[in-house]
Design a protein around this motif. Structure first.
Motif: not given
Length: 572
Positions: A108, A111, A406, A512, A518, A520, A523, A526
């Motif tokens: 994370s 990310v 997100g 994720l 990934i 933006w 993300f 989702q």
């Protein structure tokens, strides 16, 4: 039966010879295994052994014996447990390395580093998900039906009691709440007099508080007066019958999730014969599925009779007022997050984060301190990667922040975090505060002097968190447990049947958060799908095997319907 017996038995079985292989295949085979052409002798021998083994298996039709092994190997490969990545090919030598299954590693922070510039670019956005998180069409106008419950289960005068019921509540705040409410229901069912429950000193919670320190004892007795007789302690004459020692009263070992019929058939006769019985421990000792009038008593005790003690209510109300005042730019609306990232929770989950050997050592110590030997039993295997893939790992503050950003909650969103002592708080809370500068906790909403009487009492502190979360516009649960289960039900009870709660899909999040590259936009899509799913599931009705404390409809609430003439609403 032996595997081969399915094909026939003994000497009576007619075995037909294997068909001759074709000349073409025969020729190719001998050519391949001739050992010529400069091939390595060891490789030739290995190939020949494999060929002979496969030929034998198929010729004897023994593939049936290998089917289970093939199936298990296939599943392991599918799950990624035997996955390998090719690193390089040098001098005809293949170098391989074991591949971590998707979602099994805590990535994370990577990310976050990738997505943070995009979050910064969307700061101070004109649209904040806090204002439109819930679709009004999903809220179906449910209302509390306590008055109906009271009329069905109450008495103008209580009948003569069959004896005294003594229970011991264990665990944290809401585990105790569960035991108390179930004890009221059992006392009503047995026509027993309930003694104010004792609280067991738990090795994890370590809170010595008594019932009256957490709940309003006088109000509890008064609210139940027409349903169950509740007394603070056993009368002197009853206690003398047991040599003034409550432990001399027989302790009935009732199995977990026992039915109402079990109490009537097994417990009631002993209660009538002895005049008093104990049930300790009492946690989860009454089934979820019980007759509707027993469910009604659960509703009455949880949503009406149990309220926090006056010192807790006074400070909690001040904290809610301050949170609303700090949220004036959002119309008094704020997000609350139940963050389960205390050391004990991280240790119990058996998950790994990014603390390396130091973290592993600390977690081993924490597990041994709170659950002596439980995690060192023979055959116990800890699989952190599998736990993460299965959605069993507590979300870190960083992961909660990523998820909310997100979903469209911008950096102007007021956020209240309900938590105990966060594991390595300085490290793990920093990115959440970076994403949500308007972040509050009970330690920032209340002064040290106001919190002083509650320090060292985890259940009283949890009651403060519970109240502030109860009145938030959005509640986020991250790890399950009794706190969110009771809070979700309480919010449904207050907010027309809708929980207004985000319950993240942690299996999906694991995948994720294990994707450092990934995009933006991907993300966000989702996360917004996850928010919509929480909205849809917000008004669920109780199923037979579910808890009425989490799903109060329809046992504790009735649905509001429009009258045929379009006048004022009526209740079904």
């Amino acid at each position: 039966m032996h595997g081969l017996s399915r094909l026939g038995s003994g000497s009576n079985r007619s075995v037909s010879p294997s068909p001759l292989s074709s000349p073409r295949f025969r020729h190719g085979r001998y050519k391949s295994f001739s050992g010529g052409g400069g091939r390595d002798g060891k490789q030739w021998a290995a190939d020949k052994i494999v060929f002979v083994l496969i030929s034998t298996v198929f010729r004897r039709k023994g593939v049936l014996l290998f089917a289970p092994l093939l199936y298990i190997a296939g599943m392991l490969l599918y799950m990624g447990l035997l996955g390998f990545d090719v690193l390089s090919l040098k001098n005809a030598v293949v170098v391989v390395q074991r591949r971590s299954p998707p979602g099994s590693v805590y990535r994370s922070p990577q990310v976050f580093q990738k997505l943070w510039p995009f979050m910064e670019a969307e700061s101070n956005a004109s649209h904040n998900a806090l204002m439109t998180a819930w679709n009004l069409k999903m809220q179906h106008g449910w209302k509390p039906s306590i008055n109906s419950i009271i009329s069905k289960t109450g008495f103008s005068e209580l009948p003569k009691s069959n004896g005294f019921l003594i229970i011991e509540a264990n665990g944290g705040l809401n585990q105790q709440r569960l035991s108390i409410c179930d004890a009221v229901a059992v006392a009503w069912l047995l026509n027993a007099t309930l003694v104010i429950p004792f609280f067991h000193l738990n090795s994890v919670w370590r809170d010595s508080s008594k019932f009256g320190d957490i709940f309003d004892e006088e109000y509890f007795i008064h609210a139940l007066r027409n349903h169950v007789n509740v007394v603070r302690e056993l009368p002197e004459d009853v206690l003398q019958r047991f040599d003034n020692n409550i432990s001399n009263i027989v302790n009935l070992r009732v199995k977990g999730w026992s039915s109402a019929a079990h109490y009537l058939q097994k417990v009631l006769p002993k209660l009538q014969a002895m005049g008093a019985v104990r049930i300790a421990p009492f946690s989860n000792r009454l089934a979820y599925s019980v007759p509707s009038n027993v469910q009604g008593i659960r509703c009455l005790s949880n949503f009406q009779a149990l309220r926090f003690a006056e010192p807790i209510r006074t400070l909690a109300d001040k904290m809610v007022e301050r949170m609303v005042k700090n949220s004036s730019h959002t119309g008094g609306k704020y997000v609350s997050v139940h963050l389960r990232f205390e050391m004990d929770m991280v240790a119990f989950s058996c998950c790994e984060y990014d603390g390396g050997e130091e973290e592993k050592h600390e977690m081993d110590i924490a597990r041994e301190r709170s659950w002596r030997g439980k995690f060192r039993r023979r055959g116990r295997v800890i699989r952190p990667g599998a736990n993460r893939m299965d959605g069993k790992c507590p979300l870190t503050p960083l992961e909660v922040g990523l998820m909310l950003r997100g979903m469209g909650f911008d950096n102007n969103t007021p956020v209240f975090v309900a938590a105990g002592n966060i594991y390595k708080a300085e490290k793990y809370m920093a990115p959440l505060k970076q994403m949500f500068p308007l972040l509050e906790t009970k330690d920032t909403l209340a002064t040290p002097e106001e919190l002083a009487p509650f320090k060292g009492h985890s259940s009283r502190l949890a009651a403060l968190d519970y109240t502030v979360c109860l009145h938030s516009e959005v509640f986020v649960t991250t790890q399950g447990g009794n706190f969110p289960h009771f809070l979700i039900g309480h919010r449904r009870y207050l907010f027309g049947g809708h929980a207004k709660t985000i319950k993240p899909d942690k299996r999906k999040l694991a995948l994720l958060f294990d994707s450092p590259h990934i995009r933006w936009g991907t993300f966000k899509r989702q996360m917004k799908d996850m928010l919509r799913h929480s909205d849809v599931k917000g008004s669920e009705l109780k199923k037979p095997d579910a808890s009425v404390y989490t799903f109060p409809m329809p046992d504790c609430m009735c649905k509001q319907t429009e009258a045929a003439n379009g006048s004022r609403s009526s209740f079904e």
